[in-house]
Design a protein around this motif. Sequence first.
Motif, PDB file in Angstrom:
ATOM      1  N   UNK A 126       0.823  -1.205   0.000  1.00 50.45           N
ATOM      2  CA  UNK A 126       0.000   0.000   0.000  1.00 50.45           C
ATOM      3  C   UNK A 126       0.863   1.262   0.000  1.00 50.45           C
ATOM      4  N   UNK A 127       1.959   1.235   0.737  1.00 55.58           N
ATOM      5  CA  UNK A 127       2.827   2.416   0.806  1.00 55.58           C
ATOM      6  C   UNK A 127       3.477   2.730  -0.527  1.00 55.58           C
ATOM      7  N   UNK A 128       3.641   1.747  -1.395  1.00 55.56           N
ATOM      8  CA  UNK A 128       4.285   1.969  -2.691  1.00 55.56           C
ATOM      9  C   UNK A 128       3.275   2.157  -3.822  1.00 55.56           C
ATOM     10  N   UNK A 129       1.974   2.053  -3.516  1.00 56.13           N
ATOM     11  CA  UNK A 129       0.955   2.097  -4.572  1.00 56.13           C
ATOM     12  C   UNK A 129       0.950   3.413  -5.340  1.00 56.13           C
ATOM     13  N   UNK A 130       1.297   4.498  -4.671  1.00 56.89           N
ATOM     14  CA  UNK A 130       1.291   5.806  -5.317  1.00 56.89           C
ATOM     15  C   UNK A 130       2.645   6.264  -5.814  1.00 56.89           C
ATOM     16  N   UNK A 131       3.615   5.349  -5.833  1.00 53.75           N
ATOM     17  CA  UNK A 131       4.983   5.726  -6.211  1.00 53.75           C
ATOM     18  C   UNK A 131       5.162   5.916  -7.705  1.00 53.75           C
ATOM     19  N   UNK A 132       4.258   5.369  -8.500  1.00 51.63           N
ATOM     20  CA  UNK A 132       4.408   5.402  -9.946  1.00 51.63           C
ATOM     21  C   UNK A 132       5.254   4.276 -10.495  1.00 51.63           C
ATOM     22  N   UNK A 133       5.701   3.380  -9.611  1.00 56.88           N
ATOM     23  CA  UNK A 133       6.586   2.281 -10.036  1.00 56.88           C
ATOM     24  C   UNK A 133       5.826   1.025 -10.437  1.00 56.88           C
ATOM     25  N   UNK A 134       4.548   0.950 -10.093  1.00 56.84           N
ATOM     26  CA  UNK A 134       3.812  -0.289 -10.295  1.00 56.84           C
ATOM     27  C   UNK A 134       2.538  -0.056 -11.097  1.00 56.84           C
ATOM     28  N   UNK A 135       2.104  -1.123 -11.760  1.00 54.18           N
ATOM     29  CA  UNK A 135       0.887  -1.069 -12.566  1.00 54.18           C
ATOM     30  C   UNK A 135      -0.315  -1.665 -11.838  1.00 54.18           C
ATOM     31  N   UNK A 136      -0.081  -2.380 -10.755  1.00 54.72           N
ATOM     32  CA  UNK A 136      -1.157  -2.931  -9.933  1.00 54.72           C
ATOM     33  C   UNK A 136      -0.574  -3.342  -8.588  1.00 54.72           C
ATOM     34  N   UNK A 137      -1.419  -3.281  -7.554  1.00 54.35           N
ATOM     35  CA  UNK A 137      -1.003  -3.621  -6.193  1.00 54.35           C
ATOM     36  C   UNK A 137      -2.002  -4.597  -5.598  1.00 54.35           C
ATOM     37  N   UNK A 138      -1.482  -5.614  -4.916  1.00 55.47           N
ATOM     38  CA  UNK A 138      -2.324  -6.517  -4.132  1.00 55.47           C
ATOM     39  C   UNK A 138      -1.868  -6.450  -2.679  1.00 55.47           C
ATOM     40  N   UNK A 139      -2.745  -5.936  -1.815  1.00 51.54           N
ATOM     41  CA  UNK A 139      -2.432  -5.804  -0.392  1.00 51.54           C
ATOM     42  C   UNK A 139      -3.304  -6.779   0.383  1.00 51.54           C
ATOM     43  N   UNK A 140      -2.665  -7.675   1.111  1.00 45.30           N
ATOM     44  CA  UNK A 140      -3.379  -8.719   1.831  1.00 45.30           C
ATOM     45  C   UNK A 140      -3.136  -8.586   3.326  1.00 45.30           C
ATOM     46  N   UNK A 141      -4.202  -8.254   4.041  1.00 49.38           N
ATOM     47  CA  UNK A 141      -4.211  -8.021   5.488  1.00 49.38           C
ATOM     48  C   UNK A 141      -3.014  -7.195   5.953  1.00 49.38           C
ATOM     49  N   UNK A 142      -2.723  -6.121   5.191  1.00 45.78           N
ATOM     50  CA  UNK A 142      -1.671  -5.191   5.577  1.00 45.78           C
ATOM     51  C   UNK A 142      -2.246  -3.982   6.288  1.00 45.78           C
ATOM     52  N   UNK A 143      -1.522  -3.459   7.260  1.00 55.06           N
ATOM     53  CA  UNK A 143      -1.962  -2.245   7.951  1.00 55.06           C
ATOM     54  C   UNK A 143      -2.099  -1.088   6.963  1.00 55.06           C
ATOM     55  N   UNK A 144      -3.051  -0.215   7.231  1.00 57.50           N
ATOM     56  CA  UNK A 144      -3.269   0.930   6.358  1.00 57.50           C
ATOM     57  C   UNK A 144      -2.267   2.029   6.663  1.00 57.50           C
TER      58      UNK A 144
END
Length: 249
Positions: A126-144
């Motif tokens: 989730x912390x890297x989702x807005x970095x511009x480095x990835x095309x999709x993110x899957x976050x599984x039971x990770x803290x917000x």
Amino acid sequence: MTTPIDLSSRSASAGGSRRLTGYLTRPDGPGPWPGVVVVHEMLGVEANMRRHAERLAHAGYLTMMANLYTDGGIRRCLVSTMRAATSGQGPAYQDIAAARAALADDPDCTGRIGIIGFCMGGAFALMTAGSGDYDAVSANYGRLPEDPDKVLAGACPVVGSYGRRDPVVGKGAATKLETALDRLGVIHDVKEYPEPAGHAFLNDAQFGPRVLQPLFRVTGFGPDPEASADAWRRIEAFFATHLTPHPAP
């Protein structure tokens, strides 16, 4: 096929760990394939994490999982790495970036890269989702993130999976994440699974030292085959949509 990879030069040159190992898992057959960075749970690169990487490779993704505890071991690295997962600062981010860079430079990678994380790794995702480095993110039971609006602004598409019986992320995490992504206009698929799904429900075996496994089970940690099957179906469909190139109509 899984191959150990030395990522030390990439991580050290970027200000990350001086020593960093990773595991590259290739799908069968000819490439190229989209890439997926796998970020492990708090107990490190254990059997469940390796099976997750193998599953993604079987689905057609070139996967790279960095061992964030390489430079010091779990006892020395656990607390600082878990703090980094929600603070947004620390060498673990350069280590994850080194894993991504290795995928991007692999001639068998299409250049479209996602990131998937479990437990502590879900927070990193989730912390890297807005970095511009990835095309999709899957976050599984990770803290917000502490400030979701700031961290997730401009994020790539996010698929999130949570268990209602999770004692780690707290109640309502899925709703809070979905609300933030709605507000920010981020494409997403977020779902909370009913009990008995809790923390680490995607694992197919109980993690942790054998002596602690009964405690983990009664406190809401452990596999839930039904929820896991549905979550994996959603993850694979989401990645297929956002990581796999589709021919023009």
